[in-house]
Design a protein around this motif. Sequence first.
Motif, PDB file in Angstrom:
ATOM      1  N   ALA A  47       7.542  11.170  -7.910  1.00 48.74           N
ATOM      2  CA  ALA A  47       6.124  10.898  -7.674  1.00 48.74           C
ATOM      3  C   ALA A  47       5.934   9.516  -7.053  1.00 48.74           C
ATOM      4  O   ALA A  47       5.076   9.320  -6.183  1.00 48.74           O
ATOM      5  CB  ALA A  47       5.345  11.011  -8.980  1.00 48.74           C
ATOM      6  N   LEU A  48       6.738   8.560  -7.482  1.00 49.91           N
ATOM      7  CA  LEU A  48       6.674   7.220  -6.917  1.00 49.91           C
ATOM      8  C   LEU A  48       7.104   7.231  -5.457  1.00 49.91           C
ATOM      9  O   LEU A  48       6.495   6.566  -4.609  1.00 49.91           O
ATOM     10  CB  LEU A  48       7.563   6.282  -7.740  1.00 49.91           C
ATOM     11  CG  LEU A  48       7.598   4.807  -7.361  1.00 49.91           C
ATOM     12  CD1 LEU A  48       6.198   4.225  -7.279  1.00 49.91           C
ATOM     13  CD2 LEU A  48       8.435   4.029  -8.362  1.00 49.91           C
ATOM     14  N   ALA A  49       8.134   8.006  -5.149  1.00 54.08           N
ATOM     15  CA  ALA A  49       8.589   8.105  -3.764  1.00 54.08           C
ATOM     16  C   ALA A  49       7.505   8.675  -2.853  1.00 54.08           C
ATOM     17  O   ALA A  49       7.408   8.310  -1.679  1.00 54.08           O
ATOM     18  CB  ALA A  49       9.844   8.973  -3.692  1.00 54.08           C
ATOM     19  N   ALA A  50       6.684   9.565  -3.385  1.00 54.13           N
ATOM     20  CA  ALA A  50       5.641  10.222  -2.596  1.00 54.13           C
ATOM     21  C   ALA A  50       4.333   9.446  -2.570  1.00 54.13           C
ATOM     22  O   ALA A  50       3.413   9.810  -1.834  1.00 54.13           O
ATOM     23  CB  ALA A  50       5.391  11.628  -3.151  1.00 54.13           C
ATOM     24  N   ALA A  51       4.236   8.383  -3.349  1.00 52.53           N
ATOM     25  CA  ALA A  51       2.972   7.647  -3.467  1.00 52.53           C
ATOM     26  C   ALA A  51       2.810   6.664  -2.311  1.00 52.53           C
ATOM     27  O   ALA A  51       3.672   5.804  -2.118  1.00 52.53           O
ATOM     28  CB  ALA A  51       2.919   6.894  -4.796  1.00 52.53           C
ATOM     29  N   PRO A  52       1.726   6.750  -1.523  1.00 55.61           N
ATOM     30  CA  PRO A  52       1.527   5.797  -0.434  1.00 55.61           C
ATOM     31  C   PRO A  52       1.516   4.348  -0.911  1.00 55.61           C
ATOM     32  O   PRO A  52       1.977   3.444  -0.210  1.00 55.61           O
ATOM     33  CB  PRO A  52       0.161   6.204   0.137  1.00 55.61           C
ATOM     34  CG  PRO A  52      -0.005   7.636  -0.254  1.00 55.61           C
ATOM     35  CD  PRO A  52       0.673   7.774  -1.576  1.00 55.61           C
ATOM     36  N   ALA A  53       1.031   4.123  -2.134  1.00 56.36           N
ATOM     37  CA  ALA A  53       0.929   2.757  -2.657  1.00 56.36           C
ATOM     38  C   ALA A  53       2.278   2.162  -3.031  1.00 56.36           C
ATOM     39  O   ALA A  53       2.354   0.980  -3.378  1.00 56.36           O
ATOM     40  CB  ALA A  53       0.002   2.730  -3.869  1.00 56.36           C
TER      41      ALA A  53
END
Length: 260
Positions: free
Chosen positions: A53-59
């Motif tokens: 999920a972190l890898a996919a997060a723009p932020a």
Amino acid sequence: MSVPQLVVHRDKELMAQAAAARLITKVVDAQAARGHASVVLTGGRNGNGLLAALAAAPARDAIDWSRLDLWWGDERFLPEGDPERNVTQAREALLDTVPLDPSRVHAMPASDGPWGNDADTAAAAYATELAAAAGPEDHGPVPTFDVLMLGVGPDTHVASLFPELPAVRETERTVVGVHGAPKPPPTRVSLTLPAIRAAREVWLLAAGEDKAEAAEIALSGAGEIQAPAAGAYGRARTLWLLDAAAASRLPRALYPPASS
């Protein structure tokens, strides 16, 4: 000892996304305050789900990855690159896609590493690495991690601290070899409860119906020898991040009814 706080999300996907957003904020804030941050990663489906999920997060790009130290709470004592190793899975989920400083990625030793197939010596070497990273402002022989994440097993184990086994009883060493673990592989390396409790914040991740009983036991006043998750807490904050299935056996008084 901090009192556990609970955040319950609708499902495991939302939990992973929310936890990733929470982690980004925590790391950015720590880097703004001190110039760097340190995080202890966990493996398993929930730990890897958070990393994905972190890898996919723009932020995620708000993090200065070159000023982030990564450690691990435990590791399966297998050869380098084995697909079952937590570090291998973390690299696939996130680490190989962000500009980390390799010298700040502190993987636990592999069974074909410099210390050979000796988990106890490997554990002592990792403890030495932790002690070298600790500064005078830290509370003992490990850094004061900003966030230390732990998956909670169905038997209430955290890291590779299993109920009743010697590792969960350790009060002095920060890292130990684990032998005869009830979950394969039987040989592991793990942080101990004293090392875990040095963290500013400890986040325990639990999603799925198979974690409901463990959450209930750990949050009902059980002892840490019988329920290691009960003994995992941070200096400033202890946060349980759950989905609705994992929280299904908990009294609603433990968490706000508005949790999403």
